[in-house]
Design a protein around this motif. Structure first.
Motif, PDB file in Angstrom:
ATOM      1  N   PHE A 177       0.829  -1.209   0.000  1.00 18.09           N
ATOM      2  CA  PHE A 177       0.000   0.000   0.000  1.00 18.09           C
ATOM      3  C   PHE A 177       0.858   1.252   0.000  1.00 18.09           C
ATOM      4  O   PHE A 177       0.628   2.188  -0.771  1.00 18.09           O
ATOM      5  N   VAL A 178       1.863   1.286   0.870  1.00 14.71           N
ATOM      6  CA  VAL A 178       2.765   2.439   0.906  1.00 14.71           C
ATOM      7  C   VAL A 178       3.441   2.623  -0.444  1.00 14.71           C
ATOM      8  O   VAL A 178       3.647   3.756  -0.911  1.00 14.71           O
ATOM      9  N   SER A 179       3.775   1.509  -1.100  1.00 14.89           N
ATOM     10  CA  SER A 179       4.460   1.570  -2.389  1.00 14.89           C
ATOM     11  C   SER A 179       3.604   2.219  -3.471  1.00 14.89           C
ATOM     12  O   SER A 179       4.136   2.763  -4.443  1.00 14.89           O
ATOM     13  N   THR A 180       2.274   2.162  -3.319  1.00 16.48           N
ATOM     14  CA  THR A 180       1.396   2.790  -4.310  1.00 16.48           C
ATOM     15  C   THR A 180       1.231   4.291  -4.076  1.00 16.48           C
ATOM     16  O   THR A 180       0.654   4.981  -4.917  1.00 16.48           O
ATOM     17  N   LEU A 181       1.733   4.784  -2.956  1.00 20.70           N
ATOM     18  CA  LEU A 181       1.524   6.189  -2.605  1.00 20.70           C
ATOM     19  C   LEU A 181       2.622   7.105  -3.111  1.00 20.70           C
ATOM     20  O   LEU A 181       2.477   8.328  -3.049  1.00 20.70           O
ATOM     21  N   THR A 182       3.718   6.536  -3.562  1.00 19.48           N
ATOM     22  CA  THR A 182       4.868   7.351  -3.947  1.00 19.48           C
ATOM     23  C   THR A 182       5.549   6.765  -5.172  1.00 19.48           C
ATOM     24  O   THR A 182       5.350   5.594  -5.509  1.00 19.48           O
ATOM     25  N   SER A 183       6.358   7.576  -5.814  1.00 25.12           N
ATOM     26  CA  SER A 183       7.143   7.108  -6.956  1.00 25.12           C
ATOM     27  C   SER A 183       8.600   6.899  -6.585  1.00 25.12           C
ATOM     28  O   SER A 183       9.438   6.668  -7.449  1.00 25.12           O
ATOM     29  N   SER A 184       8.900   6.985  -5.310  1.00 24.26           N
ATOM     30  CA  SER A 184      10.267   6.792  -4.838  1.00 24.26           C
ATOM     31  C   SER A 184      10.361   5.475  -4.082  1.00 24.26           C
ATOM     32  O   SER A 184       9.728   5.310  -3.026  1.00 24.26           O
ATOM     33  N   GLY A 185      11.137   4.551  -4.620  1.00 19.11           N
ATOM     34  CA  GLY A 185      11.303   3.267  -3.956  1.00 19.11           C
ATOM     35  C   GLY A 185      11.945   3.397  -2.589  1.00 19.11           C
ATOM     36  O   GLY A 185      11.534   2.742  -1.626  1.00 19.11           O
ATOM     37  N   ILE A 186      12.945   4.271  -2.466  1.00 24.31           N
ATOM     38  CA  ILE A 186      13.628   4.463  -1.186  1.00 24.31           C
ATOM     39  C   ILE A 186      12.668   5.015  -0.148  1.00 24.31           C
ATOM     40  O   ILE A 186      12.654   4.582   1.014  1.00 24.31           O
ATOM     41  N   ALA A 187      11.839   5.991  -0.546  1.00 23.52           N
ATOM     42  CA  ALA A 187      10.869   6.577   0.384  1.00 23.52           C
ATOM     43  C   ALA A 187       9.866   5.527   0.850  1.00 23.52           C
ATOM     44  O   ALA A 187       9.507   5.474   2.032  1.00 23.52           O
ATOM     45  N   ALA A 188       9.401   4.676  -0.075  1.00 16.14           N
ATOM     46  CA  ALA A 188       8.436   3.643   0.288  1.00 16.14           C
ATOM     47  C   ALA A 188       9.054   2.627   1.243  1.00 16.14           C
ATOM     48  O   ALA A 188       8.421   2.218   2.224  1.00 16.14           O
ATOM     49  N   MET A 189      10.289   2.211   0.970  1.00 17.39           N
ATOM     50  CA  MET A 189      10.959   1.255   1.843  1.00 17.39           C
ATOM     51  C   MET A 189      11.191   1.850   3.225  1.00 17.39           C
ATOM     52  O   MET A 189      10.939   1.199   4.246  1.00 17.39           O
ATOM     53  N   ALA A 190      11.659   3.095   3.277  1.00 14.83           N
ATOM     54  CA  ALA A 190      11.929   3.750   4.556  1.00 14.83           C
ATOM     55  C   ALA A 190      10.646   3.938   5.362  1.00 14.83           C
ATOM     56  O   ALA A 190      10.624   3.730   6.580  1.00 14.83           O
ATOM     57  N   THR A 191       9.569   4.317   4.685  1.00  7.04           N
ATOM     58  CA  THR A 191       8.295   4.513   5.371  1.00  7.04           C
ATOM     59  C   THR A 191       7.768   3.205   5.947  1.00  7.04           C
ATOM     60  O   THR A 191       7.297   3.155   7.088  1.00  7.04           O
ATOM     61  N   THR A 192       7.862   2.135   5.168  1.00  5.86           N
ATOM     62  CA  THR A 192       7.384   0.835   5.639  1.00  5.86           C
ATOM     63  C   THR A 192       8.173   0.363   6.845  1.00  5.86           C
ATOM     64  O   THR A 192       7.596  -0.083   7.851  1.00  5.86           O
TER      65      THR A 192
END
Length: 283
Positions: free
Chosen positions: A195-210
């Protein structure tokens, strides 16, 4: 337009699995997970070389660690207990967080959707890949611990938490069942990361947020004042797999854990689908 055939869908999944498990990042994560049982086994071997118990008189450490020197199979249970709070979910969070956002960041997401995949089919393929990684990561930890435990410690019949004795073969069966339960315990984190991965276009941001959400939830789960909320945190029942080493098995918390993971998977999986199917794909 004719719908894609099941064989094409299987080919998409196969391609996604090969891509994921060939990445150096994925191999590095699996390597770190495999190293944890090695380090634990060597540490226990060194500490007990003079006949003393693990952790001294206090017997501190992860669950089952005190029994490793008597039976190497307990290293499997100890390694899973040691990696489940952080290492395993962190690895899953990295893979899940990168699933969609990584494609968008690389500029390949739009081209995947040009193929006859469809957004729903692509999302299901991504989630299935993350679930396969959950299972693979857990089995890597268990297999590494099984080998190291057999090399460094005696093996044979073992005593359950309840004090009953079971054969080594039955112990292996329970170890496999525990590994499957641990893998199933990660499906909630997988859905959250997707779900977090669908919210952004930055892989690093999605990984860090998760990973950040993972750490936050586990901190909240340790605050006594929030005890009323604890049963709803995805990590609360993670260590309930220890009940599989009782005779008879205690099923209550195991069922609660699996039900909670299914709930998280349904809620965040639906949220990921709703976001991804309405998202404006520009990259």
């Amino acid at each position: 337009m004719r719908a894609p055939s099941p064989l094409w869908a299987f080919g998409l999944l196969r391609s996604e699995l090969l891509t994921t498990f060939r990445r150096w990042r994925t191999l590095a994560l699996l390597g770190v997970l495999a190293a944890v049982p090695v380090l634990v086994g060597i540490a226990v071997r060194i500490e007990t070389s003079d006949g003393s118990s693990v952790g001294g008189a206090g017997g501190g450490g992860p669950a089952f660690i005190a029994q490793i020197s008597n039976n190497g199979l307990f290293l499997v249970f100890t390694a899973l207990a040691a990696t489940l709070p952080f290492f395993l979910p962190m690895a899953v969070g990295v893979v899940a967080g990168d699933a969609i956002a990584g494609e968008a960041n690389a500029g390949t997401l739009r081209y995947l959707l040009v193929a006859p995949a469809g957004r729903t089919r692509l999302l299901l393929t991504k989630y299935t890949t993350v679930i396969v990684f959950c299972l693979a990561a857990t089995l890597v930890v268990a297999a590494s611990a099984l080998v190291v435990g057999a090399l460094l410690f005696p093996v044979g019949d073992l005593v359950t938490i309840s004090g009953t004795r079971i054969t080594y073969g039955e112990g292996l069966g329970r170890a496999l069942l525990i590994a499957l339960v641990v893998a199933a315990s990660l499906v909630g984190v997988a859905a959250l990361g997707l779900f977090v991965s669908t919210l952004t276009s930055s892989g690093i941001a999605a990984m860090a947020t998760t990973v950040g959400l993972l750490i936050t939830v586990q901190i909240l789960d340790q605050i006594p004042q929030l005890h009323a909320l604890h049963p709803y945190f995805f990590s609360h029942y993670w260590l309930s797999f220890a009940d599989l080493m009782r005779e008879p098995v205690y099923w209550d918390e195991l069922v609660r854990n699996l039900g909670l993971q299914a709930l998280y998977a349904a809620v965040f999986g639906s949220a990921a689908w709703a976001r991804f199917t309405t998202k404006d794909i520009t990259s």
